[in-house]
Design an enzyme around this catalytic site. Structure first.
Site, short mmCIF file in Angstrom:
data_model
loop_
_atom_site.label_atom_id
_atom_site.label_comp_id
_atom_site.label_asym_id
_atom_site.label_seq_id
_atom_site.Cartn_x
_atom_site.Cartn_y
_atom_site.Cartn_z
N ASP A 123 -4.12 -3.69 -17.33
CA ASP A 123 -3.07 -2.68 -17.51
C ASP A 123 -3.20 -1.98 -18.87
OD1 ASP A 123 -2.02 -3.33 -15.00
OD2 ASP A 123 -0.76 -4.90 -15.84
N GLY A 172 0.78 -1.24 0.00
CA GLY A 172 0.00 0.00 0.00
C GLY A 172 0.80 1.28 0.00
N SER A 173 1.96 1.29 -0.67
CA SER A 173 2.73 2.54 -0.66
C SER A 173 2.07 3.60 -1.55
CB SER A 173 4.19 2.30 -1.07
OG SER A 173 4.30 2.01 -2.43
N HIS A 180 0.35 1.46 -12.96
CA HIS A 180 1.17 0.32 -13.38
C HIS A 180 2.60 0.82 -13.56
CE1 HIS A 180 2.10 -3.57 -15.10
NE2 HIS A 180 2.75 -2.93 -16.07
#
Ligand code: GAR
Length: 218
Positions: free
Chosen positions: A147, A13-14, A111
């Site tokens: 993506d 979760g950065s 992404h």
């Protein structure tokens, strides 16, 4: 009223943390109202809780291949929290076309490559094997293909001759943490325009910045 955002995570979760931090600033045009993880052990959950953001775990594993079943529970939670926008931050679960269609124009993903290059798994390994000199990160609207989708913002870094997937990932991650809050800001402020499968930001001045790798004429 600021749009209410849910961040969906599966791991550390950065990017979620970068979004929460940015949204805490005065004048940021979105509220981070909820963090949902499909993995109970996701490290990001504790970070969100420490920041005072409500968290929810909806384990996807018990649903197996029943993606619609998982999404019904997810959608109910999003409705209950009156969520307007979704940000995927390392959310490692594919959606049905129906769910994606329901959130069309309201769901972002990040992404770690310059899409459409290197979607899917191991983007940094893919970039190094291809020998590209520039890589980066992409924030895009979510469409049914993984993506892919209208690109909101990209940031680029130089690829070094001695890069490993890990060293490249670290430099790209710093870019991710800068562009995701900026891209959400554009969307929340109504400064993105979607047309014919492309996203444009007409109110934002364009840039003439050039990145040349290896540096030319040093
Ligand atoms: C990020 O690098 C994100 O770009 C990537 O997963 C990582 C999650 O890290 N997402 C994808 O590869 C999506 N295909 P985080 O949990 O620290 O934000």
């Amino acid at each position: 009223m600021k749009p209410r955002v849910a961040i969906l995570i599966s791991g550390r979760g950065s990017n979620m943390a970068a979004l929460i931090e940015a949204a805490a600033e005065d004048g940021y045009p979105a509220d981070i109202a909820l963090v949902i993880s499909n993995v109970a052990s996701a490290g990001g959950l504790a970070i969100a809780q420490r920041s005072g953001v409500e968290t929810l775990v909806i384990e996807s594993k018990p649903f197996g291949k029943d993606r619609a079943g998982f999404e019904a529970v997810l959608q109910a939670a999003l409705d209950q929290h009156r969520i307007d926008l979704i940000c995927l931050g390392g959310f490692m679960r594919l959606f049905t076309a129906e769910f994606v269609q329901h959130w069309h124009g309201r769901m972002l993903n990040i992404h770690p490559s310059l899409l459409p290059s290197f979607p899917g798994l191991d983007p940094h390994g893919q970039a190094l094997r291809a020998g590209v000199k520039i890589s980066g990160a992409t924030v895009h609207f979510v469409i049914p293909e993984t993506d892919a989708g209208p690109i909101v913002m990209q940031g680029a870094v130089a690829v070094h001759d001695d890069d490993t997937p890990d060293t490249l990932a670290a430099r790209v991650l710093a870019v991710e943490h800068r562009i995701y809050p900026q891209a959400l800001k554009l969307l929340a402020a109504g400064e993105t325009k979607l047309a014919e499968g492309l996203c444009k930001s007409p109110a934002i001045p364009s840039s003439d910045q050039i990145l040349i790798v290896p540096p030319a004429g040093a």
